[in-house]
Design an enzyme around this catalytic site. Structure first.
Site, PDB file in Angstrom:
ATOM      1  CG  HIS A  49      -0.032   0.174   2.510  1.00  0.00           C
ATOM      2  ND1 HIS A  49       0.565  -0.897   3.131  1.00  0.00           N
ATOM      3  CD2 HIS A  49       0.358   1.270   3.207  1.00  0.00           C
ATOM      4  CE1 HIS A  49       1.266  -0.461   4.167  1.00  0.00           C
ATOM      5  NE2 HIS A  49       1.163   0.854   4.241  1.00  0.00           N
ATOM      6  CG  HIS A 131       7.035   5.728   0.942  1.00  0.00           C
ATOM      7  ND1 HIS A 131       6.639   6.928   1.488  1.00  0.00           N
ATOM      8  CD2 HIS A 131       6.899   4.810   1.921  1.00  0.00           C
ATOM      9  CE1 HIS A 131       6.299   6.741   2.735  1.00  0.00           C
ATOM     10  NE2 HIS A 131       6.443   5.460   3.044  1.00  0.00           N
TER      11      HIS A 131
HETATM   12  P1  2AM Z   1       5.696   2.891   5.403  1.00  0.00           P
HETATM   13  O1  2AM Z   1       6.553   1.905   6.116  1.00  0.00           O
HETATM   14  O2  2AM Z   1       5.325   2.431   4.070  1.00  0.00           O
HETATM   15  O3  2AM Z   1       6.229   4.259   5.446  1.00  0.00           O
HETATM   16  C1  2AM Z   1       1.160   1.205   8.844  1.00  0.00           C
HETATM   17  O4  2AM Z   1       1.911   0.970   9.967  1.00  0.00           O
HETATM   18  C2  2AM Z   1       1.916   2.042   7.837  1.00  0.00           C
HETATM   19  O5  2AM Z   1       2.116   3.337   8.365  1.00  0.00           O
HETATM   20  C3  2AM Z   1       3.275   1.458   7.570  1.00  0.00           C
HETATM   21  O6  2AM Z   1       3.232   0.741   6.370  1.00  0.00           O
HETATM   22  C4  2AM Z   1       4.173   2.648   7.499  1.00  0.00           C
HETATM   23  O7  2AM Z   1       4.324   2.986   6.166  1.00  0.00           O
HETATM   24  C5  2AM Z   1       3.436   3.743   8.173  1.00  0.00           C
HETATM   25  N1  2AM Z   1       4.018   4.062   9.463  1.00  0.00           N
HETATM   26  C6  2AM Z   1       4.196   3.239  10.503  1.00  0.00           C
HETATM   27  N2  2AM Z   1       4.735   3.882  11.547  1.00  0.00           N
HETATM   28  C7  2AM Z   1       4.910   5.155  11.157  1.00  0.00           C
HETATM   29  C8  2AM Z   1       5.420   6.317  11.781  1.00  0.00           C
HETATM   30  N3  2AM Z   1       5.859   6.316  13.034  1.00  0.00           N
HETATM   31  N4  2AM Z   1       5.464   7.449  11.042  1.00  0.00           N
HETATM   32  C9  2AM Z   1       5.024   7.474   9.786  1.00  0.00           C
HETATM   33  N5  2AM Z   1       4.531   6.419   9.146  1.00  0.00           N
HETATM   34  C10 2AM Z   1       4.467   5.264   9.818  1.00  0.00           C
END
Ligand code: 2AM
Length: 179
Positions: A49, A131
């Site tokens: 996603h 991304h």
């Molecule tokens: P990403 O790894 O693709 O950036 C659900 O947890 C989604 O939210 C993850 O796929 C992650 O996306 C994003 N996410 C998780 N923790 C986060 C944080 N502390 N700050 C920003 N995005 C986060």
């Protein structure tokens, strides 16, 4: 699930673009072809996603506020052309991204950030970089590998729940909005 007395029940939520299963499979195949020997943890096809706004722990009343705010966001459908492989050093993630970020996507993220702020959340301060994470815990930057562009026509966004299960994390769309 039972909670200690006084503990407030929360869900781990985020807004995202959620591809159809066929597209998730295609992204997974591209990631496999680009990173055949990735020294990390590949994201399962059914979890692929694009995060729009990460929210974290959300209480029931906050979720209602977020859903109302999302319903007020106005944006236009757009085409996301995933045409490059990127890498974030701090979280050590490899991802598919776009050379050009559609203006409509920026407007959508801005609208959701505004809504999230109105509901008491502090959105990510860094500029938004679209991304689609394909691998985590990659110790090394795989570099700028060429990628056959994949065009994804986006007409909705979703409020997603992240849940930890015995076999790992699972993402579940709770509600979709048309744009
Ligand atoms: P990403 O790894 O693709 O950036 C659900 O947890 C989604 O939210 C993850 O796929 C992650 O996306 C994003 N996410 C998780 N923790 C986060 C944080 N502390 N700050 C920003 N995005 C986060």
């Amino acid at each position: 699930m039972s909670h200690p007395k006084g503990a407030v029940e929360t869900q781990r939520l985020f807004f995202a673009l959620w591809p159809e299963p066929e597209l998730q499979q295609r992204f997974a195949q591209v990631a496999m072809a680009l990173l055949p020997n990735v020294a990390g943890r590949r994201v399962q096809a059914e979890n692929l996603h694009c995060t729009l706004v990460f929210l974290g722990a959300v209480e029931a009343a906050q979720r209602l506020c977020l859903e109302d705010a999302a319903s007020l966001v106005r944006a236009e459908p757009f085409t996301l052309t995933l045409d490059r492989l990127g890498y974030f050093h701090r979280p050590q993630t490899a991802w598919l991204g776009c050379t050009t970020t559609p203006v409509a996507l920026q407007a959508l993220v801005a609208g959701l950030c505004y809504g999230a702020q109105a509901c008491g959340f502090t959105p990510e301060p860094r500029p938004y970089e679209v991304h689609l994470t394909v691998a985590r815990k990659c110790a090394r930057d795989p570099g700028r590998l060429p990628l056959m562009p994949i065009a994804w026509r986006v007409k909705q966004f979703a409020l997603m729940e992240s849940g930890s299960e015995s076999d790992g994390v699972h993402y579940r769309p709770l509600r979709f909005w048309d744009i």
